[in-house]
Design an enzyme around this catalytic site. Structure first.
Site, PDB file in Angstrom:
ATOM      1  N   LYS A  76       0.919  -1.296   0.028  1.00  0.00           N
ATOM      2  CA  LYS A  76       0.025   0.075  -0.012  1.00  0.00           C
ATOM      3  C   LYS A  76       0.918   1.294  -0.088  1.00  0.00           C
ATOM      4  O   LYS A  76       0.511   2.319  -0.748  1.00  0.00           O
ATOM      5  CB  LYS A  76      -0.812  -0.102   1.286  1.00  0.00           C
ATOM      6  CG  LYS A  76      -1.622   1.450   1.424  1.00  0.00           C
ATOM      7  CD  LYS A  76      -2.516   1.362   2.942  1.00  0.00           C
ATOM      8  CE  LYS A  76      -1.800   1.778   3.994  1.00  0.00           C
ATOM      9  NZ  LYS A  76      -1.543   3.101   4.110  1.00  0.00           N
ATOM     10  N   ASN A  77       2.017   1.251   1.121  1.00  0.00           N
ATOM     11  CA  ASN A  77       2.606   2.553   1.136  1.00  0.00           C
ATOM     12  C   ASN A  77       3.629   2.727  -0.118  1.00  0.00           C
ATOM     13  O   ASN A  77       4.086   3.996  -0.064  1.00  0.00           O
ATOM     14  CB  ASN A  77       3.521   2.258   2.213  1.00  0.00           C
ATOM     15  CG  ASN A  77       2.562   2.706   3.391  1.00  0.00           C
ATOM     16  OD1 ASN A  77       1.409   3.031   3.231  1.00  0.00           O
ATOM     17  ND2 ASN A  77       3.209   2.713   4.636  1.00  0.00           N
TER      18      ASN A  77
ATOM     19  N   CYS B 224      -4.967  12.999  13.119  1.00  0.00           N
ATOM     20  CA  CYS B 224      -5.518  11.678  13.032  1.00  0.00           C
ATOM     21  C   CYS B 224      -5.279  10.819  14.264  1.00  0.00           C
ATOM     22  O   CYS B 224      -4.611  11.400  15.081  1.00  0.00           O
ATOM     23  CB  CYS B 224      -4.819  11.020  11.731  1.00  0.00           C
ATOM     24  SG  CYS B 224      -3.103  10.344  12.183  1.00  0.00           S
TER      25      CYS B 224
ATOM     26  N   ARG C  22       0.860  14.756  13.157  1.00  0.00           N
ATOM     27  CA  ARG C  22       1.104  14.527  11.968  1.00  0.00           C
ATOM     28  C   ARG C  22       1.290  15.421  11.056  1.00  0.00           C
ATOM     29  O   ARG C  22       0.649  15.624  10.019  1.00  0.00           O
ATOM     30  CB  ARG C  22       0.406  13.098  11.303  1.00  0.00           C
ATOM     31  CG  ARG C  22       0.740  11.983  11.973  1.00  0.00           C
ATOM     32  CD  ARG C  22       0.035  10.703  11.346  1.00  0.00           C
ATOM     33  NE  ARG C  22       0.772  10.035  10.308  1.00  0.00           N
ATOM     34  CZ  ARG C  22       0.285   9.070   9.827  1.00  0.00           C
ATOM     35  NH1 ARG C  22      -0.903   8.470  10.048  1.00  0.00           N
ATOM     36  NH2 ARG C  22       1.027   8.458   8.847  1.00  0.00           N
ATOM     37  N   PRO C  23       2.146  16.525  11.208  1.00  0.00           N
ATOM     38  CA  PRO C  23       2.101  17.796  10.348  1.00  0.00           C
ATOM     39  C   PRO C  23       2.802  17.499   9.088  1.00  0.00           C
ATOM     40  O   PRO C  23       3.377  16.204   9.032  1.00  0.00           O
ATOM     41  CB  PRO C  23       2.891  18.667  11.176  1.00  0.00           C
ATOM     42  CG  PRO C  23       3.776  17.946  12.132  1.00  0.00           C
ATOM     43  CD  PRO C  23       3.006  16.666  12.337  1.00  0.00           C
TER      44      PRO C  23
ATOM     45  N   ASP D 141       4.624  19.673   7.515  1.00  0.00           N
ATOM     46  CA  ASP D 141       5.609  21.263   7.421  1.00  0.00           C
ATOM     47  C   ASP D 141       6.751  20.993   6.705  1.00  0.00           C
ATOM     48  O   ASP D 141       7.369  21.793   6.137  1.00  0.00           O
ATOM     49  CB  ASP D 141       5.992  21.808   8.855  1.00  0.00           C
ATOM     50  CG  ASP D 141       6.689  20.590   9.678  1.00  0.00           C
ATOM     51  OD1 ASP D 141       6.026  19.585   9.788  1.00  0.00           O
ATOM     52  OD2 ASP D 141       7.596  21.022  10.262  1.00  0.00           O
TER      53      ASP D 141
ATOM     54  N   ASP E 220       5.090   0.452  11.889  1.00  0.00           N
ATOM     55  CA  ASP E 220       3.725  -0.033  11.592  1.00  0.00           C
ATOM     56  C   ASP E 220       3.736  -1.538  11.986  1.00  0.00           C
ATOM     57  O   ASP E 220       2.672  -2.209  11.706  1.00  0.00           O
ATOM     58  CB  ASP E 220       3.729   0.036   9.932  1.00  0.00           C
ATOM     59  CG  ASP E 220       3.269   1.561   9.480  1.00  0.00           C
ATOM     60  OD1 ASP E 220       2.749   2.114  10.286  1.00  0.00           O
ATOM     61  OD2 ASP E 220       3.291   1.761   8.404  1.00  0.00           O
TER      62      ASP E 220
ATOM     63  N   ILE F  83       8.217   7.216  16.833  1.00  0.00           N
ATOM     64  CA  ILE F  83       7.717   7.888  15.556  1.00  0.00           C
ATOM     65  C   ILE F  83       6.639   8.778  15.688  1.00  0.00           C
ATOM     66  O   ILE F  83       6.430   9.896  15.308  1.00  0.00           O
ATOM     67  CB  ILE F  83       7.635   6.932  14.363  1.00  0.00           C
ATOM     68  CG1 ILE F  83       8.890   6.004  14.090  1.00  0.00           C
ATOM     69  CG2 ILE F  83       7.309   7.760  13.033  1.00  0.00           C
ATOM     70  CD1 ILE F  83      10.109   6.474  13.562  1.00  0.00           C
TER      71      ILE F  83
ATOM     72  N   ARG G 266      -8.691  -0.394   5.032  1.00  0.00           N
ATOM     73  CA  ARG G 266      -7.693   0.401   4.161  1.00  0.00           C
ATOM     74  C   ARG G 266      -6.315  -0.126   3.577  1.00  0.00           C
ATOM     75  O   ARG G 266      -5.644   0.311   3.043  1.00  0.00           O
ATOM     76  CB  ARG G 266      -7.314   1.676   5.298  1.00  0.00           C
ATOM     77  CG  ARG G 266      -8.571   2.406   5.328  1.00  0.00           C
ATOM     78  CD  ARG G 266      -8.122   3.877   6.306  1.00  0.00           C
ATOM     79  NE  ARG G 266      -6.691   4.392   5.799  1.00  0.00           N
ATOM     80  CZ  ARG G 266      -5.873   4.617   6.714  1.00  0.00           C
ATOM     81  NH1 ARG G 266      -6.081   4.768   8.013  1.00  0.00           N
ATOM     82  NH2 ARG G 266      -4.726   4.867   6.191  1.00  0.00           N
TER      83      ARG G 266
END
Ligand code: UD1
Length: 421
Positions: free
Chosen positions: A22-23, A116, A121-122, A124, A309, A331, A401
């Site tokens: 997926k990623n 989320c 989880r920005p 920037d 993950d 993380i 998902r």
């Protein structure tokens, strides 16, 4: 809303084929926006996040055809350069259209993702990196409005950019943008995840000039245009890792097909430390276990260290293993949502800051629990597979998902998993 009903206690035996990652697929689909001719992809898993990305690209005017795991994308006539809040709020990875849109069309309007379940989880670093390449970026009404129209030839300009934190999608976004920039971009402290390498390999086939992907310095010499190509997406190491933990916890012997063991070194090491036997060849991994495991300490960090993950899945493993373990999440600041649910199944876990102390119990107990995010949901499935009696997992849209045919794959191994309304 669908639920999963799992009756625990079955051993797992047999073979399971790992899907495309997926990623890797998400940035690769977005990279179609860079190409002037069609891009032909295979090993695109049937997942909610993939559907969302395809829908997003469709709203922009990309012509898409999908047949099984094959997807063709033709971005020769893109008409809209926007990702709306409605899209981005369902999937943060929608931010991956920002770099490609800006690099090829000189303009992009992408909603800020907002919060989320696993932290703030920005984005920037995505924005600062594009600014380093000369983009004019304004944040208005919750949208990132970006333009290159003031730049020479209206193109992003190559730059040296050091990312304060290792960011996977940030590295991918900037690498895609730099591929069409004027001059050379050097991304320092870049993410080394296999999905970054897979994207780079595809961009190179499209005509990009990229070196260093897989190391922490990626150099991109911009080119004027990119074309479509054919590409087979790398295997999903997180899906693979989840089935490996399932086999270790439930006991039995499971062989994973279509997988590259070297992408899972940290996970394999921890499974062996826990007492499972893990062997592999060129494209398979076999996990053999009697289901009696020892607790293992886990500390998440960017690749090649232990992946965040896989943290929730190992929390489930530790919950029923012998001994006490520490699970440290470095993380994401709020990635222990599964702990409360595992506690409802009898797990003995206490949290202190970013560390969970897990005292293994001899048996987990089936219960009704709620999925909160993708990998948290996976940990509940694993706990359900070994728990006494029935476990009902609510809100399984999170699982859809990221796990293709989850219940079919588990049932083929001997599990008892049903989707109920
Ligand atoms: C990707 C993966 C996700 C995985 C994560 C970490 C995809 C689609 N998702 O997410 O499954 O859990 O990598 O391996 O590939 N950060 C900032 N500013 C930024 C960007 C990131 O502060 O601009 C922070 C994040 O809040 C987080 C850390 O950096 O604390 C790492 O996040 P990042 O690697 O960007 O995660 P994603 O790319 O969103």
């Amino acid at each position: 809303m669908d639920k999963l009903l799992i009756t625990g206690g079955n051993r797992l035996n047999g073979e399971v084929t790992v899907s495309g990652a997926k990623n890797a697929a998400l940035p690769i689909l977005c990279a179609a926006l860079l190409a002037e001719t069609p891009l032909h992809l295979s090993s695109i898993a049937a997942l909610k996040d993939i559907d969302t990305t395809i829908k997003l690209l469709d709203t922009m005017g990309v012509k898409i055809s999908r047949n099984g795991d094959k997807v063709t994308l033709d971005a020769s006539e893109v008409a809209s350069f926007e990702a709306t809040y409605e899209m981005v709020k369902t999937m943060r990875a929608s931010i991956l259209v920002l770099g490609p849109l800006l690099a090829r069309f000189g303009t992009a309007r992408v909603s800020l993702p907002g919060g989320c379940a696993i932290g703030s989880r920005p984005v920037d670093l995505h924005i600062k990196g594009l600014q380093a390449m000369g983009a004019a970026i304004h944040i208005t009404h919750g949208y990132i409005q970006a333009s290159t129209l003031h730049l020479p030839n209206r193109r992003l300009q190559g730059a040296r950019y050091y990312m304060d934190l290792v960011t996977v999608t940030g590295t991918e976004n900037l690498m895609m943008a730099a591929a069409l920039a004027e001059g050379t971009t050097v991304l320092e402290n870049a993410a080394k995840e296999p999905e970054v390498i897979d994207l780079a390999e595809m961009l190179i086939k499209m005509g990009a000039n990229i070196t260093g992907a897989g190391t922490d310095v990626i150099t991109i010499v911009g080119v004027e245009k990119l074309n479509g190509t054919t590409h087979n997406v790398v295997c999903d190491r997180i899906e693979a890792g989840t089935y490996m933990v399932a086999a270790a916890m439930a006991g039995g012997e499971v062989k994973l097909l279509n997988v590259q063991a070297h992408l899972l070194d940290a996970v394999i090491e921890k499974l062996r430390e826990a007492g499972a036997t893990v062997t592999h060849d060129a494209d398979t991994i076999t996990v053999k276990s009697d289901g009696k495991l020892k607790a293992v300490n886990i500390r998440t960090a960017p690749h090649p260290a232990f992946p965040t993950d896989m943290q929730a899945q190992f929390m489930a493993l530790n919950a029923m293993a012998e001994g006490v373990s520490k699970v440290t999440e470095t993380i994401f600041e709020n990635r222990f949502m599964h702990v409360q649910e595992l506690q409802r199944m009898g797990a003995d876990i206490s949290i202190d800051g970013n560390t969970a102390l897990v005292k293994g119990v001899s048996e987990l107990d089936g219960a009704t629990v709620m999925a909160t995010d993708l990998r948290a949901s996976a940990s509940l499935v694993l706990a359900g597979l070994v728990a006494r009696g029935d476990t009902v997992i609510e809100r399984i849209y999170h699982l859809d998902r990221g796990y293709e045919n989850l219940e079919a794959k588990l049932n083929a191994l001997g599990a008892n998993v049903k989707r109920v309304a």
